[in-house]
Design an enzyme around this catalytic site. Sequence first.
Site, PDB file in Angstrom:
ATOM      1  N   PHE A  17      30.187 -10.661 -20.199  1.00  0.00           N
ATOM      2  CA  PHE A  17      31.384 -10.935 -20.997  1.00  0.00           C
ATOM      3  C   PHE A  17      31.245 -10.344 -22.409  1.00  0.00           C
ATOM      4  O   PHE A  17      32.039  -9.485 -22.823  1.00  0.00           O
ATOM      5  CB  PHE A  17      31.608 -12.455 -20.990  1.00  0.00           C
ATOM      6  CG  PHE A  17      32.326 -13.023 -22.159  1.00  0.00           C
ATOM      7  CD1 PHE A  17      33.594 -12.553 -22.507  1.00  0.00           C
ATOM      8  CD2 PHE A  17      31.755 -14.039 -22.917  1.00  0.00           C
ATOM      9  CE1 PHE A  17      34.263 -13.092 -23.594  1.00  0.00           C
ATOM     10  CE2 PHE A  17      32.424 -14.582 -23.994  1.00  0.00           C
ATOM     11  CZ  PHE A  17      33.676 -14.097 -24.340  1.00  0.00           C
ATOM     12  N   ASP A  37      22.032  -3.619 -16.459  1.00  0.00           N
ATOM     13  CA  ASP A  37      22.529  -4.939 -16.067  1.00  0.00           C
ATOM     14  C   ASP A  37      22.266  -5.088 -14.574  1.00  0.00           C
ATOM     15  O   ASP A  37      22.520  -4.159 -13.803  1.00  0.00           O
ATOM     16  CB  ASP A  37      24.040  -5.022 -16.374  1.00  0.00           C
ATOM     17  CG  ASP A  37      24.553  -6.456 -16.361  1.00  0.00           C
ATOM     18  OD1 ASP A  37      24.348  -7.160 -15.352  1.00  0.00           O
ATOM     19  OD2 ASP A  37      25.174  -6.872 -17.357  1.00  0.00           O
ATOM     20  N   ASN A  38      21.782  -6.240 -14.144  1.00  0.00           N
ATOM     21  CA  ASN A  38      21.531  -6.431 -12.705  1.00  0.00           C
ATOM     22  C   ASN A  38      22.731  -7.050 -11.986  1.00  0.00           C
ATOM     23  O   ASN A  38      22.654  -7.364 -10.797  1.00  0.00           O
ATOM     24  CB  ASN A  38      20.261  -7.267 -12.473  1.00  0.00           C
ATOM     25  CG  ASN A  38      20.400  -8.681 -13.006  1.00  0.00           C
ATOM     26  OD1 ASN A  38      21.463  -9.074 -13.480  1.00  0.00           O
ATOM     27  ND2 ASN A  38      19.328  -9.452 -12.916  1.00  0.00           N
ATOM     28  N   GLY A  42      26.760 -10.656 -14.848  1.00  0.00           N
ATOM     29  CA  GLY A  42      27.665  -9.595 -15.316  1.00  0.00           C
ATOM     30  C   GLY A  42      28.507  -9.119 -14.145  1.00  0.00           C
ATOM     31  O   GLY A  42      28.161  -9.342 -12.989  1.00  0.00           O
ATOM     32  N   THR A 101      13.708 -14.998 -16.885  1.00  0.00           N
ATOM     33  CA  THR A 101      14.602 -13.948 -17.382  1.00  0.00           C
ATOM     34  C   THR A 101      14.514 -13.872 -18.895  1.00  0.00           C
ATOM     35  O   THR A 101      14.415 -12.787 -19.481  1.00  0.00           O
ATOM     36  CB  THR A 101      16.075 -14.250 -16.999  1.00  0.00           C
ATOM     37  OG1 THR A 101      16.139 -14.462 -15.613  1.00  0.00           O
ATOM     38  CG2 THR A 101      16.998 -13.125 -17.395  1.00  0.00           C
ATOM     39  N   ALA A 123      19.679 -11.309 -28.817  1.00  0.00           N
ATOM     40  CA  ALA A 123      20.613 -12.442 -28.844  1.00  0.00           C
ATOM     41  C   ALA A 123      19.847 -13.728 -28.588  1.00  0.00           C
ATOM     42  O   ALA A 123      19.076 -13.837 -27.640  1.00  0.00           O
ATOM     43  CB  ALA A 123      21.684 -12.255 -27.786  1.00  0.00           C
ATOM     44  N   TYR A 155      16.133 -23.711 -21.736  1.00  0.00           N
ATOM     45  CA  TYR A 155      16.868 -22.564 -22.267  1.00  0.00           C
ATOM     46  C   TYR A 155      16.557 -22.398 -23.753  1.00  0.00           C
ATOM     47  O   TYR A 155      16.208 -21.315 -24.219  1.00  0.00           O
ATOM     48  CB  TYR A 155      18.362 -22.786 -22.043  1.00  0.00           C
ATOM     49  CG  TYR A 155      19.197 -21.595 -22.412  1.00  0.00           C
ATOM     50  CD1 TYR A 155      19.023 -20.384 -21.764  1.00  0.00           C
ATOM     51  CD2 TYR A 155      20.167 -21.672 -23.407  1.00  0.00           C
ATOM     52  CE1 TYR A 155      19.790 -19.278 -22.096  1.00  0.00           C
ATOM     53  CE2 TYR A 155      20.942 -20.582 -23.735  1.00  0.00           C
ATOM     54  CZ  TYR A 155      20.752 -19.390 -23.081  1.00  0.00           C
ATOM     55  OH  TYR A 155      21.511 -18.304 -23.412  1.00  0.00           O
ATOM     56  N   LYS A 159      14.395 -19.348 -25.507  1.00  0.00           N
ATOM     57  CA  LYS A 159      14.997 -18.505 -26.543  1.00  0.00           C
ATOM     58  C   LYS A 159      14.217 -18.603 -27.856  1.00  0.00           C
ATOM     59  O   LYS A 159      14.152 -17.651 -28.629  1.00  0.00           O
ATOM     60  CB  LYS A 159      16.467 -18.889 -26.743  1.00  0.00           C
ATOM     61  CG  LYS A 159      17.377 -18.208 -25.734  1.00  0.00           C
ATOM     62  CD  LYS A 159      17.382 -16.708 -25.985  1.00  0.00           C
ATOM     63  CE  LYS A 159      18.065 -15.907 -24.946  1.00  0.00           C
ATOM     64  NZ  LYS A 159      17.843 -14.468 -25.127  1.00  0.00           N
TER      65      LYS A 159
END
Length: 325
Positions: A17, A37-38, A42, A101, A123, A155, A159
Site C-alpha cells: 500500500f 516484493d514477495n 503486497g 521478516t 520504516a 512486532y 522493529k
Amino acid sequence: MFDLSPSTILITGGAGFIGSHLCDTLLEQGHYVLVIDNLSTGRIENIQHLKNNPRFHFAQADVTNEIVLDRLASKSDIIIHLAAAVGVKLIVKQPVRTIETNVMGTEAVLKVGRRYGCRTLIASTSEVYGKGNGIPFSEDDDILLGATSKSRWAYAASKMVDEFLGLAYMQEYSLPVVLFRLFNTVGPRQTGHYGMVIPRFINQALSGEPITVYGDGKQSRCFSDVSDVIRAIVGLAQHPEAPGHVYNIGGNEEISMRDLAEKVKRVTDSNSEIRYIPYSEAYSSGFEDMRRRVPDTSRIHALLGWRPQLSLEQILVRVRDDFLA
Ligand code: UDP
C-alpha cells in the site's frame, strides 16, 4: 523540496500500500525505481500501471533473497526498506513470520546498503511506543512493552531491533541510515484484510453491514493520509541532515474508534448499526490494545517543515471514493 538529480531508489515492499504510492511519486519526480516484493501482502495490481515505465523495475523475491537484493542494491543510490509484516491481525496469527521478516529483512538490507554505500531508510512503527502513556509520543521517550507471552509485542520488539541495528550501522560503519516511525496511515489501495480500521469501517458502512468497534471504542488514534506520509519519506530520503535519527510520521487529529464509526457513517451516508465486539472475540484472549496513540511530529517539522495537509474528513472521503470506484 530538495532538487536532486535523478537517483536510483530501491524500495523493498514496493508493491504494498505505502510502497506503491512511493513508487508513483518517485517516478513522477524523474527517479529510477527498483522494487523487491514477495507479494505476500503486497499486490501486483498496486504496481500494474507502472510495468511499462522504462524507469521502473520489479523483482518478485523475498527481501532476504541475498542474490536478488545484492543485484538491485548494486545499482541503487538510496534504499527505502518498507518490506515488513503488516497489520495487527496477521502479526498475532503469524508471530514467527513477523519476527523473522522484520529482523532478517532489515539485516539483509543494511548489509547491502553498506556494501554499496547507499543511503538507507528503514520504516519502523508507532507500535514501538507500546503501552507508554506520555502523550504525545516523542522519538526519545522511554518505551514500555507488554510481556513476551503476548505476541502483539513481538512486532514492536522486532522493529526496535531494526532501529538499534540501523543506528549501529551508522555509528560503526558511517552508513547514512534514517529511521521513521509510521503512525496509522490510510489511503487508496489499503485493504482491510489485515485489520486496518478505516478500510474496514468504510467497507462495512458502504455494504450496510454492522460497523465493528472493538472493546469500548474509547481507544484513540491519529490517522494520516498516505500522500502526506510519502511527502515526509521523500523529504527524509533527500535531506542531508536526516541520517542518524528517528522521525515520527503521523497525523495530528486524535479520534476515538467510537467517534470514527459515527464519522464514517456520516461520510458514507450509511444506516449501518455500530456493533461493539470484545477484544477476545476480535483477536484472541489476552490481547492488549493501546488506549491512545498520538505522535509528536516536531522533529520532522523542524527538519523539513513537514506537517500533514489532509484532514480526517478528507482522508475518509478519499477512501470512500476509492472503494466506490
Ligand atoms: N479496530 C476496531 N474495529 C475494527 C478494526 C480495528 O475497532 O474492525 C480498532 C483496533 O482495535 C484499534 C484501532 O481500531 O484500537 C486501530 O486499529 P488498526 O488495526 O487499524 O491499527 P493499530 O492502531 O491497532 O495498529
